[in-house]
Design an enzyme around this catalytic site. Structure first.
Site, PDB file in Angstrom:
ATOM      1  N   ASP A 272       0.879  -1.143   0.014  1.00 18.58           N
ATOM      2  CA  ASP A 272       0.125   0.312  -0.086  1.00 18.58           C
ATOM      3  C   ASP A 272       0.714   1.281   0.113  1.00 18.58           C
ATOM      4  OD1 ASP A 272      -2.474  -1.233  -0.168  1.00 18.58           O
ATOM      5  OD2 ASP A 272      -2.710  -1.579   1.934  1.00 18.58           O
TER       6      ASP A 272
ATOM      7  N   TYR B 146       1.040   2.167  -4.261  1.00 12.96           N
ATOM      8  CA  TYR B 146      -0.098   2.966  -4.149  1.00 12.96           C
ATOM      9  C   TYR B 146      -0.069   4.364  -3.803  1.00 12.96           C
ATOM     10  CZ  TYR B 146      -2.633  -1.213  -5.450  1.00 12.96           C
ATOM     11  OH  TYR B 146      -3.035  -2.384  -5.994  1.00 12.96           O
TER      12      TYR B 146
ATOM     13  N   TYR C  91      -9.864  -1.051   2.539  1.00 17.29           N
ATOM     14  CA  TYR C  91      -9.566  -0.648   3.639  1.00 17.29           C
ATOM     15  C   TYR C  91      -9.272   0.846   4.259  1.00 17.29           C
ATOM     16  CZ  TYR C  91      -8.783  -5.534   5.620  1.00 17.29           C
ATOM     17  OH  TYR C  91      -9.065  -6.567   6.185  1.00 17.29           O
TER      18      TYR C  91
ATOM     19  N   TYR D 156      -6.947   3.004   7.109  1.00 17.74           N
ATOM     20  CA  TYR D 156      -5.964   2.645   8.090  1.00 17.74           C
ATOM     21  C   TYR D 156      -5.642   4.014   8.879  1.00 17.74           C
ATOM     22  CZ  TYR D 156      -4.587  -1.580   5.668  1.00 17.74           C
ATOM     23  OH  TYR D 156      -4.519  -2.813   4.890  1.00 17.74           O
TER      24      TYR D 156
ATOM     25  N   HIS E 208      -5.578 -13.267   5.236  1.00 14.68           N
ATOM     26  CA  HIS E 208      -4.461 -12.545   4.549  1.00 14.68           C
ATOM     27  C   HIS E 208      -3.900 -11.923   5.794  1.00 14.68           C
ATOM     28  CE1 HIS E 208      -8.001 -10.142   5.141  1.00 14.68           C
ATOM     29  NE2 HIS E 208      -7.283  -8.864   5.526  1.00 14.68           N
TER      30      HIS E 208
END
Length: 651
Positions: A306, A310, A390, A392, A438
């Site tokens: 991530d 990204y 998600y 975070y 995961h």
């Protein structure tokens, strides 16, 4: 939620910064773009794939004095959408000059995936007759299929080397307010070339029923009536906060720190000290990877970085008082660059506030009648960012007793699949709806400076003593301490069965007892990466295979999986750097700590997941000569009163 306190906002400066580590300004982003344009590096199809401060080396920052000139530099990775060509550039904004420009070898890693490319995916897929035929075969309308393009990883596809590839699933959306995550189209995936804007291949493995039950967490009809009886909680500080903010520098209760922000690491901490004594030169979450466990033909490749693939902090939320942060809040804005290289200010990106945190110390003394209680308080620096399904939250805490803590909060929506009798690697979370197993594995980069630059790391653990002449009753255990002297020997796994921890110590300073001053890194000790030793993801995310790495400081070594993680074949970052096996005893070192969660989803994680937590703690160990919170005053007012009663227990 009722909140009556005022909001205080401290904005990044628009003037020329006075310190090398001040926050990025909009003016600086403009200057960088102007330089790149004047050098002919910006054309119609070129986009910014990465932008962040290029911080000076540590000795230069430490040598800086107030009033001295500041050389502010920024790194900009440019991507030509038409050709796939990319350049890695450094610009000195202070002098408006191009310092360097290097072409990226895309066979060894691609720039991150950017918004402009995500926006192309559905049009690319809908131009593919093979893709549309696969959806229609399932009785699905391609117009209602939402594409979810995901980083491709690196597998045995020689034709993908040097090309910008993503792999895309489809999720059905019944109406514009319908959550597509509830309706995964399983058994189907497309491999897409972002530069050619074409579908390389469609893998149509199996026709699996699309789950039909809605998963709209914001739909009152689905959620049901809200609970009652929750009375408002109001947090007030009538005399104001106990911290001060000057630009990006924060001082609180002997703590002194500078805050930073960039789109790859998000919130960064700089020059963290306590009572003038340095502890951390720089701290960040430098990478995270989410490896999935489903080995099926359409899902085996699911592994996302991530940070590196990204730049997920570019999506950071503008935080809202009373919802994301509660109390007397100060906010810092953050400036990043968008795909076109224009400045974008994330208002209220970073939240600063104090929190009560229970009791810091307490004792009722049976012999003297003394009864004292002191309350703990912590300073909180936080931000939240969504990335796909998600969300975070990243929280750094400083405590009155010298403790430093990091906590990651994972929430949002679990990635979904269809669930059937053969779904061995997923949990059924709703009828016919699965959530694959995961992990969420993070890497903290801790550029330590415990009482100076000369540091070392000791592995400390409990060692049971066998029953024998010196231990006739078998109750003995001792402390084992091993100095980690080189980079190869400092690659370690946690072991909770032995209370294993790592003490980061000064090799030049000692406390009044003759012990080296230090901080102990206490890991949570959850599993490291579970993928097989020979797997692609293990090679690409080697940082996550160990809980601890220690390297010699090098200003170029910033990201544990390498600079260009997207489609990197592996071996970059920590495994490459530590191959030199440099000495790390009494040197200027960087401590890398990998940690995270192994997630077997639950029905309770649907349709939106309650927060899951992971993190680590840095606790003073010999850094102080006694309890540093001894001087915390008692709580005022009528809410706390000592009764002078002991409990009769000695221990």
């Amino acid at each position: 939620m009722t909140v009556t306190e005022p909001t205080r906002t401290a904005n990044p400066p628009t003037r020329t910064p006075d310190h090398p580590l001040e926050m990025t300004t909009e003016e600086e982003v403009h200057r960088v773009r102007e330089v790149l344009a004047s050098e002919g590096l910006l054309t119609e199809h070129v986009r910014f794939a990465f932008f962040a401060p290029e911080e000076p080396a540590k000795p230069e920052v430490l040598a800086h004095r107030d009033g001295a000139p500041v050389d502010r530099r920024f790194r900009a990775v440019l991507l030509d959408l038409a050709t796939g060509r990319s350049t890695d550039n450094v610009v000195a904004a202070s002098t408006s000059t191009l310092v360097s420009s290097v072409e990226v070898d895309t066979s060894k890693g691609q720039p991150p995936i950017i918004d402009a490319e995500f926006e192309l995916i559905e049009d690319i897929l809908n131009a593919s007759e093979e893709w549309k035929a696969a959806l229609r075969k399932r009785g699905l309308d391609p117009a209602n299929a939402r594409a979810v393009p995901l980083s491709a990883g690196v597998y045995d596809y020689p034709d993908e080397v040097g090309r910008r590839i993503v792999r895309s699933f489809a999720f059905m959306q019944d109406h514009e307010k319908d959550s597509p995550w509830a309706h995964p189209v399983d058994g189907l995936v497309a491999y897409v070339d972002l530069t050619a804007r074409s579908v390389d291949r469609v893998i149509d493995e199996a026709v699996i029923p699309v789950p039909q039950e809605a998963g709209n967490f914001d739909d009152p009809a689905q959620v049901g009536p809200q609970r009652t009886g929750l009375k408002p909680i109001e947090i007030t500080q009538p005399e104001g906060v106990s911290f001060t903010v000057e630009g990006n520098r924060v001082r609180w209760q002997n703590w002194d720190v500078r805050l930073g922000f960039n789109e790859r690491e998000g919130l960064t901490l700089h020059q963290l000290s306590y009572d003038g004594r340095p502890i951390l030169y720089r701290a960040s979450i430098a990478e995270m990877v989410v490896p999935y466990a489903d080995p099926s033909p359409v899902r085996f490749w699911q592994n996302y970085f991530d940070c590196g693939e990204y730049m997920f902090a570019r999506y950071a939320n503008s935080l809202e008082r009373g919802c994301d942060c509660l109390g007397d809040i100060t906010y810092l804005d953050a400036v990043i660059a968008d795909d076109l290289g224009q400045p974008r200010t994330i208002n209220n990106a970073i939240c600063l506030h104090e929190e009560d945190h229970g009791v810091v110390w307490k004792h009722s003394e049976m012999f003297t009648g003394a009864a004292e209680t002191r309350r703990q308080r912590r300073m909180v620096f936080s931000y939240f960012t969504p990335i796909g399904n998600y969300d975070y939250g990243f929280y750094w805490y400083l405590y009155l007793d010298g403790t430093i803590q990091f906590e990651a909060k994972a929430t949002g929506i679990v990635f979904t699949s269809a669930y059937g009798p053969d779904s061995e690697y997923a949990t059924e979370i709703a009828p016919g709806l699965g959530a694959p197993y995961h992990q969420h594995l993070f890497a903290a980069r801790l550029d330590t400076m415990i009482d100076g630059a000369a540091n070392a790391v000791d592995e400390v653990e409990a060692v049971p003593v066998p029953m024998g002449p010196g231990n006739p009753y078998g109750n003995a255990f001792r402390q084992g301490r091993t100095r980690l002297t080189s980079e190869a020997g400092a690659q370690r796994l946690a072991d909770n069965s032995r209370a294993r921890a790592w003490h980061i110590v000064s090799t030049e300073n000692r406390n009044r007892l003759g012990q080296p001053t230090g901080y102990v890194l206490r890991p949570e000790g959850q599993p490291a990466m579970l993928a097989d030793q020979a797997s692609s993801i293990r090679a690409r995310a080697a940082f996550a295979t160990k809980h601890l790495w220690v390297t010699r400081y090098d200003p170029a070594q910033r990201y544990p999986a390498g600079d260009f993680v997207n489609q990197n074949p592996g071996g970059s970052g920590l495994p490459e750097w530590t191959a030199a096996d440099r000495p790390v005893d009494g040197e200027d070192i960087v401590v890398w700590h990998s940690f995270g969660t192994t997630h077997f989803p639950r029905p309770e994680d649907w349709p939106v997941m309650p927060v899951d937590y992971t993190g680590f703690t840095l606790k003073p160990s010999g850094f102080f000569d006694r309890n540093p919170a001894l001087d915390v005053p008692p709580t005022g007012g009528a809410h706390c009163a000592s009764n002078g009663q002991g409990n009769g227990h000695v221990g």
